[in-house]
Design an enzyme around this catalytic site. Sequence first.
Site, PDB file in Angstrom:
ATOM      1  N   LEU A   1      42.430  38.611 100.040  1.00  0.00           N
ATOM      2  CA  LEU A   1      41.066  39.128  99.883  1.00  0.00           C
ATOM      3  C   LEU A   1      40.249  38.234  98.956  1.00  0.00           C
ATOM      4  O   LEU A   1      39.207  38.646  98.445  1.00  0.00           O
ATOM      5  CB  LEU A   1      41.083  40.567  99.363  1.00  0.00           C
ATOM      6  CG  LEU A   1      41.741  41.586 100.304  1.00  0.00           C
ATOM      7  CD1 LEU A   1      41.688  42.984  99.702  1.00  0.00           C
ATOM      8  CD2 LEU A   1      41.071  41.575 101.676  1.00  0.00           C
TER       9      LEU A   1
ATOM     10  N   SER B   1      36.980  41.952  99.749  1.00  0.00           N
ATOM     11  CA  SER B   1      37.372  43.360  99.737  1.00  0.00           C
ATOM     12  C   SER B   1      36.320  44.258 100.375  1.00  0.00           C
ATOM     13  O   SER B   1      36.612  45.383 100.785  1.00  0.00           O
ATOM     14  CB  SER B   1      37.616  43.831  98.301  1.00  0.00           C
ATOM     15  OG  SER B   1      36.391  43.848  97.568  1.00  0.00           O
TER      16      SER B   1
ATOM     17  N   ARG C   1      40.588  37.206  95.905  1.00  0.00           N
ATOM     18  CA  ARG C   1      40.393  37.758  94.557  1.00  0.00           C
ATOM     19  C   ARG C   1      39.372  38.886  94.529  1.00  0.00           C
ATOM     20  O   ARG C   1      38.763  39.149  93.504  1.00  0.00           O
ATOM     21  CB  ARG C   1      39.951  36.653  93.590  1.00  0.00           C
ATOM     22  CG  ARG C   1      40.734  35.375  93.674  1.00  0.00           C
ATOM     23  CD  ARG C   1      42.159  35.560  93.221  1.00  0.00           C
ATOM     24  NE  ARG C   1      42.867  34.297  93.129  1.00  0.00           N
ATOM     25  CZ  ARG C   1      44.097  34.161  92.670  1.00  0.00           C
ATOM     26  NH1 ARG C   1      44.758  35.225  92.269  1.00  0.00           N
ATOM     27  NH2 ARG C   1      44.685  33.003  92.620  1.00  0.00           N
ATOM     28  N   GLY C   2      39.179  39.542  95.651  1.00  0.00           N
ATOM     29  CA  GLY C   2      38.243  40.653  95.712  1.00  0.00           C
ATOM     30  C   GLY C   2      36.954  40.342  96.453  1.00  0.00           C
ATOM     31  O   GLY C   2      36.231  41.254  96.867  1.00  0.00           O
TER      32      GLY C   2
ATOM     33  N   TYR D   1      53.063  36.910  83.796  1.00  0.00           N
ATOM     34  CA  TYR D   1      52.012  37.911  83.985  1.00  0.00           C
ATOM     35  C   TYR D   1      52.056  38.890  82.813  1.00  0.00           C
ATOM     36  O   TYR D   1      52.946  39.748  82.733  1.00  0.00           O
ATOM     37  CB  TYR D   1      52.212  38.688  85.289  1.00  0.00           C
ATOM     38  CG  TYR D   1      52.020  37.882  86.549  1.00  0.00           C
ATOM     39  CD1 TYR D   1      51.379  36.653  86.552  1.00  0.00           C
ATOM     40  CD2 TYR D   1      52.487  38.366  87.769  1.00  0.00           C
ATOM     41  CE1 TYR D   1      51.211  35.934  87.724  1.00  0.00           C
ATOM     42  CE2 TYR D   1      52.317  37.657  88.944  1.00  0.00           C
ATOM     43  CZ  TYR D   1      51.681  36.437  88.919  1.00  0.00           C
ATOM     44  OH  TYR D   1      51.513  35.737  90.081  1.00  0.00           O
TER      45      TYR D   1
END
Length: 347
Positions: free
Chosen positions: A222, A228, A224-225, A72
């Site tokens: 979620l 959300s 990846r959004g 990362y």
Amino acid sequence: MTSPTRPYGTTHPHPTHPTRTLGTTGPTTSALGLGCMGMSDLYGPADEAESIVTVHAALDAGVTLLDTGDFYGMGHNELLIHEALRGRDRDSVQISVKFGAQRGPDGSWLGYDASPAATKTALAYTLRRLRTDHVDIYRPARLDPRVPVEETVGAIAELVQAGYVRRIGLSEVGAETLRRAAAVHPVSDLQIEYSLLSRSIEAEILPAARELGIGVTAYGVLSRGLLSGHWKDTRDLPGTDFRGFSPRFQGENLTHNLRLVNALREIADAKGASVAQVAIAWVASRGQDIVPLVGARRRDRLAEALGSLDVTLDAAELAAVEAAVPAGSAAGDRYAAAQMADLDSEQ
């Protein structure tokens, strides 16, 4: 192995955060974990100072499980976690690290290497970046098709024996690979995507994990959004945000998926909760052996995610959620085709 002086101080986690145990051999962790990837990579630019104070806020709220990967930001995320843990008690936090993804200096993806030598080399660099004497859970990010999983797990088992690793985890592997790995050494948990939009683990993988006493750390809760409640179909994504290439975020797929989110929003509104809180609570409801990982990069998103701990879905509400977002209803795969091909869990 002798243990050096702990580098992170003496702060202890908040006692009221609920806990869960990862499988029959895994550690007891907070009921929610913090996924730190987006603080360094793959979701576009992040605010490093805000990321660090978000980790602080999570720790102060009783979150003990921090999930990272050595790839990362090519080590940046581990360095960030080290910085965030200054003044904290190392033994009050569980650090879960993925390894094996190979990257070029331009950030390009070069495949996977989970050979025994690469496994041990990667850990040596991880320990140096984190400035700790051990990681709590160590796992290959993907199954290396060139290396039998028994060899990779055997190498990590040697690191466990030497005291550098506390427990062995896996990521995105199928049921048969889980069984082969567990025959070599106990596996604490399987890290895998699991959400209302990604339920493929339910058929074979989750039953196998439970048969073997392996917990699940669920990422992408979620999606990846998407789940959300904050995603807009007009949102512009920078080139460094991989969602710009993800099938679920493209064209008609995105339009379809956001309709599912709007159906979920009606249930959340009636519950007095946010869409994200209901989506996280649904994953948590699937079993006490499942720990959702939330990828909050900011304190406000973290606070919203932590609010899911106060959301309990009864049988009628669970049925309503699954009617709003039925299994298999997502449009588009969770990764592009080339990345899907790397997933042992999807073969």
